[in-house]
Scaffold this motif. Structure first.
Motif, PDB file in Angstrom:
ATOM      1  N   PRO A 123      -9.453   7.583  -4.718  1.00 50.25           N
ATOM      2  CA  PRO A 123      -8.669   8.524  -3.906  1.00 50.25           C
ATOM      3  C   PRO A 123      -7.278   8.005  -3.554  1.00 50.25           C
ATOM      4  O   PRO A 123      -7.099   6.808  -3.333  1.00 50.25           O
ATOM      5  N   VAL A 124      -6.330   8.930  -3.507  1.00 51.26           N
ATOM      6  CA  VAL A 124      -4.985   8.587  -3.021  1.00 51.26           C
ATOM      7  C   VAL A 124      -4.993   8.858  -1.512  1.00 51.26           C
ATOM      8  O   VAL A 124      -5.038  10.004  -1.074  1.00 51.26           O
ATOM      9  N   GLY A 125      -4.972   7.784  -0.744  1.00 47.99           N
ATOM     10  CA  GLY A 125      -5.060   7.925   0.720  1.00 47.99           C
ATOM     11  C   GLY A 125      -3.737   8.329   1.344  1.00 47.99           C
ATOM     12  O   GLY A 125      -3.687   9.140   2.263  1.00 47.99           O
ATOM     13  N   PHE A 126      -2.663   7.750   0.823  1.00 48.26           N
ATOM     14  CA  PHE A 126      -1.339   8.007   1.382  1.00 48.26           C
ATOM     15  C   PHE A 126      -0.353   8.347   0.261  1.00 48.26           C
ATOM     16  O   PHE A 126      -0.433   7.779  -0.816  1.00 48.26           O
ATOM     17  N   VAL A 127       0.532   9.275   0.572  1.00 42.71           N
ATOM     18  CA  VAL A 127       1.624   9.581  -0.359  1.00 42.71           C
ATOM     19  C   VAL A 127       2.921   9.363   0.410  1.00 42.71           C
ATOM     20  O   VAL A 127       3.113   9.944   1.486  1.00 42.71           O
ATOM     21  N   SER A 128       3.779   8.510  -0.141  1.00 44.96           N
ATOM     22  CA  SER A 128       5.032   8.207   0.550  1.00 44.96           C
ATOM     23  C   SER A 128       6.170   8.968  -0.118  1.00 44.96           C
ATOM     24  O   SER A 128       6.329   8.923  -1.335  1.00 44.96           O
ATOM     25  N   VAL A 129       6.948   9.673   0.695  1.00 44.06           N
ATOM     26  CA  VAL A 129       8.023  10.517   0.154  1.00 44.06           C
ATOM     27  C   VAL A 129       9.407  10.098   0.657  1.00 44.06           C
ATOM     28  O   VAL A 129      10.371  10.847   0.564  1.00 44.06           O
ATOM     29  N   GLY A 130       9.481   8.890   1.176  1.00 41.98           N
ATOM     30  CA  GLY A 130      10.749   8.357   1.652  1.00 41.98           C
ATOM     31  C   GLY A 130      10.490   7.021   2.318  1.00 41.98           C
ATOM     32  O   GLY A 130       9.340   6.686   2.603  1.00 41.98           O
ATOM     33  N   PRO A 131      11.547   6.237   2.557  1.00 45.64           N
ATOM     34  CA  PRO A 131      11.336   4.876   3.070  1.00 45.64           C
ATOM     35  C   PRO A 131      10.948   4.795   4.547  1.00 45.64           C
ATOM     36  O   PRO A 131      10.496   3.756   5.004  1.00 45.64           O
ATOM     37  N   GLU A 132      11.103   5.887   5.281  1.00 50.25           N
ATOM     38  CA  GLU A 132      10.864   5.800   6.721  1.00 50.25           C
ATOM     39  C   GLU A 132       9.391   5.964   7.079  1.00 50.25           C
ATOM     40  O   GLU A 132       8.631   6.589   6.346  1.00 50.25           O
ATOM     41  N   HIS A 146      -3.383  11.654   3.080  1.00 47.54           N
ATOM     42  CA  HIS A 146      -4.072  12.582   2.174  1.00 47.54           C
ATOM     43  C   HIS A 146      -5.568  12.267   2.201  1.00 47.54           C
ATOM     44  O   HIS A 146      -6.214  12.486   3.217  1.00 47.54           O
ATOM     45  N   ASN A 147      -6.112  11.700   1.134  1.00 45.47           N
ATOM     46  CA  ASN A 147      -7.560  11.432   1.097  1.00 45.47           C
ATOM     47  C   ASN A 147      -7.867  10.045   1.643  1.00 45.47           C
ATOM     48  O   ASN A 147      -8.485   9.233   0.961  1.00 45.47           O
ATOM     49  N   SER A 148      -7.460   9.783   2.882  1.00 45.74           N
ATOM     50  CA  SER A 148      -7.593   8.424   3.403  1.00 45.74           C
ATOM     51  C   SER A 148      -8.787   8.244   4.324  1.00 45.74           C
ATOM     52  O   SER A 148      -9.100   9.122   5.126  1.00 45.74           O
ATOM     53  N   LYS A 149      -9.404   7.079   4.191  1.00 47.26           N
ATOM     54  CA  LYS A 149     -10.433   6.690   5.157  1.00 47.26           C
ATOM     55  C   LYS A 149     -10.004   5.423   5.885  1.00 47.26           C
ATOM     56  O   LYS A 149     -10.812   4.757   6.525  1.00 47.26           O
ATOM     57  N   THR A 150      -8.727   5.059   5.727  1.00 47.74           N
ATOM     58  CA  THR A 150      -8.216   3.877   6.420  1.00 47.74           C
ATOM     59  C   THR A 150      -7.653   4.330   7.757  1.00 47.74           C
ATOM     60  O   THR A 150      -6.815   5.223   7.805  1.00 47.74           O
TER      61      THR A 150
END
Ligand code: GDP
Ligand code: IMO
Ligand code: MG
Length: 436
Positions: A411-420, A427-431
């Motif tokens: 699963p992709v837990g996080f999607v980053s769309v910029g440096p901040e 997204h599909n995160s269990k962390t």
């Protein structure tokens, strides 16, 4: 053992955006620990308008109440650490023995290591050069394995031992460097004065970090292990010899930090939406053309440590699947997706062909003469840097992420769309515990 520990590792050739994710997860951690590499790392963190590039001090230093640890597996450069620590203090970041600790058994990077790194690289013929960061990493780990020519962090706090060691090692190194490279001899006495002073500055931070971390494990205190470099640069499992000199995957955490394998916790594997590499070595999906140039400019792909332009190419899902399996990645964090905006059709490498035959198994030792097998996905043109949910992303971007998830079977837990910090989609995160 269930724990709230998290390990963040890069799954490509480094610079996947580990700094950003470590910082985002660190707020809920008690310890942030570097276990591999040294000042070859460059981890960028943006806090509001302020940009920090950290090399040796873990990214948790920007969080209150986090204790930052340099583990035994790190090549510790006291001069760089002191410089970095002083620069952070000047910017108002508190760095004391309460929030920064260095393992007494970490190997110390000395001036002769940096000199040897440069001399040896300069002496190598084109095609043989590694393209190191010149931070003395390889020579330091060589001396660690050699044992009799190594200095450990504990030695920095004992002037008598340090003096004796520097004198005897400088004598050996002067002979070797003179004979091999016709180098000018180094002055041991000046170095002794400088490193005794550094040892005094850092003395109260140098301690038994392995003991402290094992106690934290026993108490269930949350620890984040901050990877350096990326899996394809691992000394055992990467594109050898074009690698760094330590174990940088999640497999390196237990010995590099001094904790049992069961305490590695949840493994978050960092991938950027395309591939980059600094330095020499095989890179099958490299686009040494307009596409690569476009990615480099859009992603500002210049080294955080050396400023070198990074080589750029398409996402190599075949290599990333290997790295995902090697580290036992529980979930992925996909970064720099915004950089692909406006690139037109996007390519994903799903396998390699060698001598006309598709490889059935990824082999990091067989990456030089391979042909990439690509699938093409439609790209998108609209700005995604303000998207806060997965559903807000254009369908093409969603499909791209979904396809990566599918190929990597993770699963992709996080999607980053910029440096901040705020530019992170959960997204599909269990962390648990990501701060935006
Ligand atoms: P690290 O070594 O893995 O920590 O990565 P670096 O800091 O060397 O390089 C990552 C670069 O990308 C840094 O300049 C970050 O500020 C930046 N960055 C991280 N995530 C994103 C993202 O999602 N989008 C964009 N545009 N930049 C990002
Ligand atoms: P972070 O943690 C990208 C690369 C160097 C060179 C090779 C060997 O920021 O992701 P070394 O100096 O380690 O002997 O160089 O490894 N390298 C990195 N590339 N990011 C890094 O760290 C790197 N650390 C080392 O460019 O190719
Ligand atoms: Mg970096």
């Amino acid at each position: 053992m269930s724990s709230r520990n998290v390990t963040v590792v890069g799954l490509q050739w480094g610079d996947e955006g580990k700094g950003k994710i470590v910082d985002a997860l660190a707020g809920h951690m008690k310890y942030v620990v570097r276990f591999c590499g040294g000042a070859n790392a460059g981890h960028t963190v943006l806090v509001g308008d302020e940009k920090f590039a950290l090399h040796l001090i873990p990214c948790g230093v920007l969080r209150k109440d986090v204790c930052n640890v340099v583990g035994s597996g790190v090549a510790f450069d006291p001069a760089t650490a002191w410089g970095e620590l002083s620069a952070l203090r000047e910017r108002g970041v508190s760095v004391t023995s309460d929030n920064f600790k260095v393992s007494s058994t970490a190997s110390v990077v000395m001036p002769w290591h940096k000199l040897q790194d440069t001399l040896s690289e300069n002496a190598l013929a084109k095609g043989k050069k590694i393209g190191t960061t010149a931070r003395g990493i390889g020579p330091c780990y060589s001396d660690k394995a050699n044992r009799t020519t190594a200095i450990r962090a504990a030695d920095l706090t004992n002037p008598a031992i340090l003096t004796e060691k520097i004198r005897s090692i400088v004598e050996i190194k002067n002979c070797i460097f003179g004979a091999l490279y016709n180098a000018e001899p180094m002055d041991a006495e000046a170095m002794i004065t400088e490193y005794i002073a550094l040892g005094e500055n850092l003395a109260d931070m140098i301690c038994n970090t392995g003991g402290i971390l094992r106690q934290a494990v026993a108490d269930g205190t949350p620890i984040l292990f901050e990877g350096g470099q990326g899996s394809m640069l691992d000394v055992d499992h990467g594109t050898y010899p074009f690698v760094t000199s330590s174990n940088v995957t999640a497999c390196g955490v237990p010995s590099g930090a001094g904790i049992p394998p069961s305490a590695v916790g949840r493994v978050v594997g960092l991938i950027k939406a395309y591939s980059t590499r600094v330095g020499e070595g095989p890179f099958p999906t490299e686009q040494d053309n307009e596409i690569g140039d476009k990615i480099r400019e859009a992603g500002n792909e210049y080294g955080t440590t050396t400023g070198r332009p990074r080589r750029c190419g398409w996402f190599d899902a075949f290599a990333a699947k290997f790295a995902t399996d090697l580290s036992g990645v529980d979930e992925l964090a996909l970064s720099l997706l915004d950089v692909l905006t406006g690139m037109g059709d996007l390519k994903l490498c799903t396998g390699y062909r060698s001598e006309g035959k598709e490889l059935t198994m990824f082999d990091p030792a067989n990456m030089t003469d391979v042909e990439c097998i690509y699938e093409t996905l439609p790209g998108w043109d609209c700005d995604i840097t303000g998207c806060q949910t997965f559903e807000e992303l254009p369908i093409e971007a969603q499909n791209y992420v979904n396809r990566v998830e599918e190929i990597l079977q993770t699963p992709v837990g996080f999607v980053s769309v910029g440096p901040e910090r705020s530019q992170t989609i959960v997204h599909n995160s269990k962390t648990e515990g990501l701060d935006k």
